[in-house]
Design an enzyme around this catalytic site. Structure first.
Site, PDB file in Angstrom:
ATOM      1  N   HIS A 127       0.851  -1.185   0.000  1.00  0.00           N
ATOM      2  CA  HIS A 127       0.000   0.000   0.000  1.00  0.00           C
ATOM      3  C   HIS A 127       0.883   1.230   0.000  1.00  0.00           C
ATOM      4  CE1 HIS A 127      -3.792   2.114   0.818  1.00  0.00           C
ATOM      5  NE2 HIS A 127      -3.013   2.973   1.456  1.00  0.00           N
TER       6      HIS A 127
ATOM      7  N   ASP B 182     -14.738   2.937   6.910  1.00  0.00           N
ATOM      8  CA  ASP B 182     -13.695   3.805   6.334  1.00  0.00           C
ATOM      9  C   ASP B 182     -14.228   4.561   5.128  1.00  0.00           C
ATOM     10  OD1 ASP B 182     -10.930   4.814   6.033  1.00  0.00           O
ATOM     11  OD2 ASP B 182     -11.094   3.752   4.130  1.00  0.00           O
TER      12      ASP B 182
ATOM     13  N   ARG C 221     -13.954  13.019   6.154  1.00  0.00           N
ATOM     14  CA  ARG C 221     -12.687  13.680   6.487  1.00  0.00           C
ATOM     15  C   ARG C 221     -12.197  14.536   5.317  1.00  0.00           C
ATOM     16  NH1 ARG C 221      -9.151   8.940   7.202  1.00  0.00           N
ATOM     17  NH2 ARG C 221      -7.498  10.462   7.403  1.00  0.00           N
TER      18      ARG C 221
ATOM     19  N   SER D 261      -7.446   4.252   8.959  1.00  0.00           N
ATOM     20  CA  SER D 261      -8.046   4.136   7.627  1.00  0.00           C
ATOM     21  C   SER D 261      -7.284   3.111   6.789  1.00  0.00           C
ATOM     22  CB  SER D 261      -8.020   5.525   6.970  1.00  0.00           C
ATOM     23  OG  SER D 261      -8.308   5.444   5.608  1.00  0.00           O
TER      24      SER D 261
ATOM     25  N   LYS E 124      -8.260  -1.275   6.167  1.00  0.00           N
ATOM     26  CA  LYS E 124      -8.438  -1.857   4.829  1.00  0.00           C
ATOM     27  C   LYS E 124      -7.464  -3.017   4.608  1.00  0.00           C
ATOM     28  CE  LYS E 124      -8.191   2.241   2.877  1.00  0.00           C
ATOM     29  NZ  LYS E 124      -8.550   3.615   2.705  1.00  0.00           N
TER      30      LYS E 124
HETATM   31  N1  URA Z   1      -5.070   6.828   2.331  1.00  0.00           N
HETATM   32  C1  URA Z   1      -6.067   6.191   2.976  1.00  0.00           C
HETATM   33  O1  URA Z   1      -6.501   5.114   2.575  1.00  0.00           O
HETATM   34  N2  URA Z   1      -6.583   6.784   4.074  1.00  0.00           N
HETATM   35  C2  URA Z   1      -6.143   7.956   4.553  1.00  0.00           C
HETATM   36  O2  URA Z   1      -6.647   8.409   5.565  1.00  0.00           O
HETATM   37  C3  URA Z   1      -5.104   8.612   3.872  1.00  0.00           C
HETATM   38  C4  URA Z   1      -4.575   8.012   2.757  1.00  0.00           C
END
Ligand code: URA
Length: 433
Positions: free
Chosen positions: A82, A161, A168, A183, A187
């Site tokens: 990621h 999320d 947000r 967040s 995931k």
């Molecule tokens: N990427 C994400 O998935 N979440 C965030 O809060 C910031 C970047």
């Protein structure tokens, strides 16, 4: 329990307990807690922060707010990566095939571009026929048979999320370390991989503008991954300049192909080699030196590029485009941006460069906008390069001629040109395990 009391407690700087955090996540996900109360809590967290215990609990509650993927059939070999988001970051298109060609089981759910950052799903959709949605069974079979599948975020994965991130994004509460940590990690945990490598970007094109903040974010995420029994590592990489030379969807796929064919050995190549090395050393327990040697030979002997074609074909895409990238649709206008001054490129305001590519059509100004897959930028000069007046700095590609003037002004505004060559910044700052 009342949401009002939870907001007040956090506003006053106290630690929330597990019941309060789970109450909030459940209520916000099922719609019984309204956006205005969730926004107030996000702002209180933004200012007051969260303890590690609170962040772990928030991450876990969000990870369990919807479906989770069961990758147990792949044992210790399932692997995910990621990136916290940047400009020109197409490493997933490169590291996925490298790692799969060496036996890793890469299962990845990616996002679309939003704001100045690009998204892997948009890049993949620039390949005719590529399916970014697969059934659960198709997804798992492809990971098993090909070693790699990349799809969009599945319907009911981490709905908490999905809702919170959207909130947000419009309430100036994105750049908070505990909120980004929960967040991203919710995931990653829901997506099920045993091994996880995080590319945490630091600099003008990243959420974390300083290495100090990027390190704090990386450390939190690694701690949470470990506390959930995942094999995890984070690399802090520079985002004071776009990664590679191409920005824009099909342009980035073409650059990824060049790296996988061993034709380009730039900053993108270096970061990709580092990420693939870490993914493989987590999967197989190889030393980093051993893993890196295998990564480089997978590029040199063509097996990584063959794997890319196998993956794209398996997912419905036209692999002939990869064999001959001139078959990608070309933008109608190719415009050379010339330098007005002489000197060394000292840096970019990378966020602005991302916005230039959005203006040219490569990204969305707002959610739901359509994008032009052939639009974008090829940088002809990068940090530390010397430019003379009149040299070509970049080539813009677009189907919307009227965007060019504005895009050129913004691009020039993003450049920092200096008469002295300054010390080169490291590309990879730190690895946290
Ligand atoms: N990427 C994400 O998935 N979440 C965030 O809060 C910031 C970047």
């Amino acid at each position: 329990m009342r949401m009002y009391d939870i907001i007040e407690k956090k506003r006053n700087g106290h630690e929330l307990n597990e019941n309060e955090i789970r109450f909030f996540v459940k209520g916000f996900t099922d719609g019984t807690i309204p956006d205005y109360q969730a926004s107030a809590l996000m702002m209180a967290i933004y200012f007051q922060g969260m303890t590690e215990k609170e962040t772990v609990c928030l991450t876990d509650a969000m990870a369990k707010s919807g479906d989770t993927v069961d990758l147990s059939r792949f044992g210790d070999l399932s692997v995910d990566k990621h990136s916290t988001g940047g400009v020109g970051d197409k490493t997933s298109l490169i590291v996925g095939p490298i790692v799969a060609s060496l036996g890793g089981k890469v299962s990845k759910m990616s996002g679309r571009g939003l704001g100045h950052t690009g998204g892997t799903v948009d890049k993949l959709e620039s390949i005719d026929g590529y399916k970014t949605t697969l059934t659960n069974e198709e997804f798992l079979n492809q990971v098993e048979n090909v070693g790699l599948a990349i799809i969009g975020q599945s319907g009911n994965l981490t709905p908490a999320d999905k809702k919170l991130y959207a909130l947000r994004d419009v309430t100036a509460t994105v750049d908070s370390i505990p909120l980004i940590t929960s967040s991203i990690m919710s995931k990653k945990l829901a997506a099920g991989s045993h091994n996880i490598v995080l590319d945490v970007k630091a600099g003008s094109g990243a959420f974390m503008k300083t290495i100090y903040d990027a390190e704090a974010l990386a450390e939190q995420m690694v701690k949470i991954g470990k506390s959930c029994n995942r094999n995890i590592a984070a690399v802090i990489t520079d985002m004071n300049s776009p990664l590679g030379n191409a920005i824009g969807n099909s342009l980035e796929v073409i650059e990824a192909v060049k790296v996988l064919k061993g034709e380009v050995k730039n900053d993108l190549y270096e970061v990709s080699v580092q990420l693939a090395t870490l993914m493989l050393s987590l999967c197989f327990g190889w030393s980093e030196a051993e893993a890196e040697e295998k990564v480089i030979s997978a590029i040199e002997n063509g097996s990584a590029f063959s794997k890319m074609k196998e993956w794209i074909k398996a997912q419905g895409g036209d692999e002939k485009l990869l064999e001959d990238t001139s078959l990608f649709d070309e933008a109608e206008f190719a415009y050379e941006v010339k330098s007005d001054e002489a000197g060394y490129i000292d840096g970019f305001d990378t966020e602005k460069i991302g916005l230039v590519s959005v203006r040219l059509g490569a990204g969305r100004e707002k959610k739901g906008d359509s994008i032009d897959y052939s639009a974008g930028i090829i940088l002809k000069k990068k940090c530390s390069d010397y430019v003379s007046k009149g040299d070509t700095l970049a080539v813009f590609f677009t189907n919307n001629e009227s965007s060019l003037k504005d895009a050129e002004l913004l691009f020039k505004d993003s450049l920092i040109i200096s008469s002295e060559k300054s010390e080169e910044r490291p590309l990879i700052y730190k690895i946290i395990k």
